[in-house]
Design a protein around this motif. Structure first.
Motif, PDB file in Angstrom:
ATOM      1  N   GLU A  81       8.054  27.028-120.651  1.00 42.55           N
ATOM      2  CA  GLU A  81       7.755  27.882-119.515  1.00 42.55           C
ATOM      3  C   GLU A  81       8.849  28.919-119.345  1.00 42.55           C
ATOM      4  O   GLU A  81       9.938  28.793-119.926  1.00 42.55           O
ATOM      5  CB  GLU A  81       7.550  27.062-118.243  1.00 42.55           C
ATOM      6  CG  GLU A  81       8.748  26.272-117.790  1.00 42.55           C
ATOM      7  CD  GLU A  81       8.453  25.390-116.577  1.00 42.55           C
ATOM      8  OE1 GLU A  81       7.280  25.177-116.231  1.00 42.55           O
ATOM      9  OE2 GLU A  81       9.427  24.917-115.973  1.00 42.55           O
ATOM     10  N   THR A  82       8.552  29.947-118.559  1.00 44.37           N
ATOM     11  CA  THR A  82       9.506  31.019-118.310  1.00 44.37           C
ATOM     12  C   THR A  82      10.822  30.429-117.826  1.00 44.37           C
ATOM     13  O   THR A  82      10.840  29.520-117.008  1.00 44.37           O
ATOM     14  CB  THR A  82       8.939  31.995-117.259  1.00 44.37           C
ATOM     15  OG1 THR A  82       7.712  32.520-117.761  1.00 44.37           O
ATOM     16  CG2 THR A  82       9.898  33.132-116.981  1.00 44.37           C
ATOM     17  N   GLU A 116      13.279  35.856-124.013  1.00 45.05           N
ATOM     18  CA  GLU A 116      11.834  35.754-123.798  1.00 45.05           C
ATOM     19  C   GLU A 116      11.318  34.428-124.338  1.00 45.05           C
ATOM     20  O   GLU A 116      12.021  33.722-125.053  1.00 45.05           O
ATOM     21  CB  GLU A 116      11.120  36.884-124.533  1.00 45.05           C
ATOM     22  CG  GLU A 116      11.498  38.269-124.093  1.00 45.05           C
ATOM     23  CD  GLU A 116      10.882  39.345-124.977  1.00 45.05           C
ATOM     24  OE1 GLU A 116      10.079  39.005-125.869  1.00 45.05           O
ATOM     25  OE2 GLU A 116      11.219  40.517-124.787  1.00 45.05           O
ATOM     26  N   ILE A 117      10.063  34.145-124.006  1.00 51.62           N
ATOM     27  CA  ILE A 117       9.319  33.045-124.617  1.00 51.62           C
ATOM     28  C   ILE A 117       8.034  33.664-125.168  1.00 51.62           C
ATOM     29  O   ILE A 117       7.732  34.824-124.866  1.00 51.62           O
ATOM     30  CB  ILE A 117       9.011  31.911-123.608  1.00 51.62           C
ATOM     31  CG1 ILE A 117       8.118  32.413-122.462  1.00 51.62           C
ATOM     32  CG2 ILE A 117      10.302  31.285-123.099  1.00 51.62           C
ATOM     33  CD1 ILE A 117       7.588  31.299-121.562  1.00 51.62           C
ATOM     34  N   ALA A 170       4.533  35.105-125.449  1.00 49.35           N
ATOM     35  CA  ALA A 170       3.583  35.588-124.440  1.00 49.35           C
ATOM     36  C   ALA A 170       2.310  34.751-124.518  1.00 49.35           C
ATOM     37  O   ALA A 170       1.997  34.180-125.571  1.00 49.35           O
ATOM     38  CB  ALA A 170       3.260  37.062-124.703  1.00 49.35           C
ATOM     39  N   PRO A 171       1.552  34.651-123.424  1.00 49.34           N
ATOM     40  CA  PRO A 171       0.272  33.949-123.510  1.00 49.34           C
ATOM     41  C   PRO A 171      -0.575  34.533-124.644  1.00 49.34           C
ATOM     42  O   PRO A 171      -0.610  35.743-124.849  1.00 49.34           O
ATOM     43  CB  PRO A 171      -0.361  34.223-122.135  1.00 49.34           C
ATOM     44  CG  PRO A 171       0.820  34.384-121.220  1.00 49.34           C
ATOM     45  CD  PRO A 171       1.843  35.132-122.061  1.00 49.34           C
ATOM     46  N   ASN A 197       3.562  29.330-125.197  1.00 52.45           N
ATOM     47  CA  ASN A 197       3.683  29.418-123.751  1.00 52.45           C
ATOM     48  C   ASN A 197       2.903  28.260-123.140  1.00 52.45           C
ATOM     49  O   ASN A 197       1.758  28.004-123.534  1.00 52.45           O
ATOM     50  CB  ASN A 197       3.134  30.763-123.274  1.00 52.45           C
ATOM     51  CG  ASN A 197       3.458  31.055-121.840  1.00 52.45           C
ATOM     52  OD1 ASN A 197       3.176  30.261-120.947  1.00 52.45           O
ATOM     53  ND2 ASN A 197       4.057  32.215-121.615  1.00 52.45           N
TER      54      ASN A 197
END
Length: 180
Positions: free
Chosen positions: A58-59, A84-85, A87-88, A142
């Motif tokens: 998660e973020t 960042e992680i 993106a969906p 995500n």
């Protein structure tokens, strides 16, 4: 560890532990990881499957340490640090997994019922362990995409990790309270 204190369980972290961390002013993130099969389909239409170590984040992940990624699969990756992680709708995958499946950045990876675009090569994650599951190539996604995969079922071998960071006194207090 990816945090100052980490609560690890084979079930979702109990709400009272998460609430206790927030009440103490600690920042926390949850990750889920488990082995699963991934199917690849490259742009030339070929595909196969491989056991992977899936990690849903998660973020805010990671709270400690750095993620390193590359924008293309290369003999010597041009790695970059990121906060960042994925993106969906996207995943990041280690080079070994991409090579085993004959995939590259831009190709599609199927996980359960979902088809996700590979957007980066995962080079390093700060909390990568050395257990059995971690010998399979890592795929990071995500957490918002996890439920659509349909992979988390009763008896799934999911490990939940709730990592927290904060002031030393607060993390020590959280640690002693979480052990009760």
């Amino acid at each position: 560890l990816g945090g100052d204190v980490v609560v690890v369980s084979d079930q979702a972290t109990p709400a009272h532990i998460v609430q206790h961390a927030k009440a103490m002013g600690l920042q926390g993130v949850t990750t889920l990881s488990f082995p699963t099969m991934a199917r690849g389909q490259s742009t030339d239409g070929t595909g196969n499957s491989r056991l992977v170590a899936l990690k849903a984040v998660e973020t805010g992940y990671p709270l400690r340490g750095e993620l390193k990624v590359a924008r293309a699969l290369a003999a010597v990756p041009q790695e970059e640090k990121t906060t960042e992680i994925p993106a969906p709708g996207e995943v990041w995958m280690e080079a070994g997994g991409l090579e085993a499946l004959g995939l590259n950045v831009g190709d599609t990876l199927s996980l359960g019922n979902s088809h996700l675009r590979i957007s980066r090569v995962l080079v390093h994650e700060p909390d990568r362990g050395a257990g059995f599951m971690n010998f399979a190539p890592r795929v990071m996604m995500n957490v918002a995409d996890l439920s659509a995969t349909g992979l988390v079922q009763p008896a799934s071998r999911v490990t939940w990790r709730f990592a927290v960071v904060g002031a030393d006194a607060a993390t020590q207090n959280f640690l002693s309270r979480s052990e009760e």
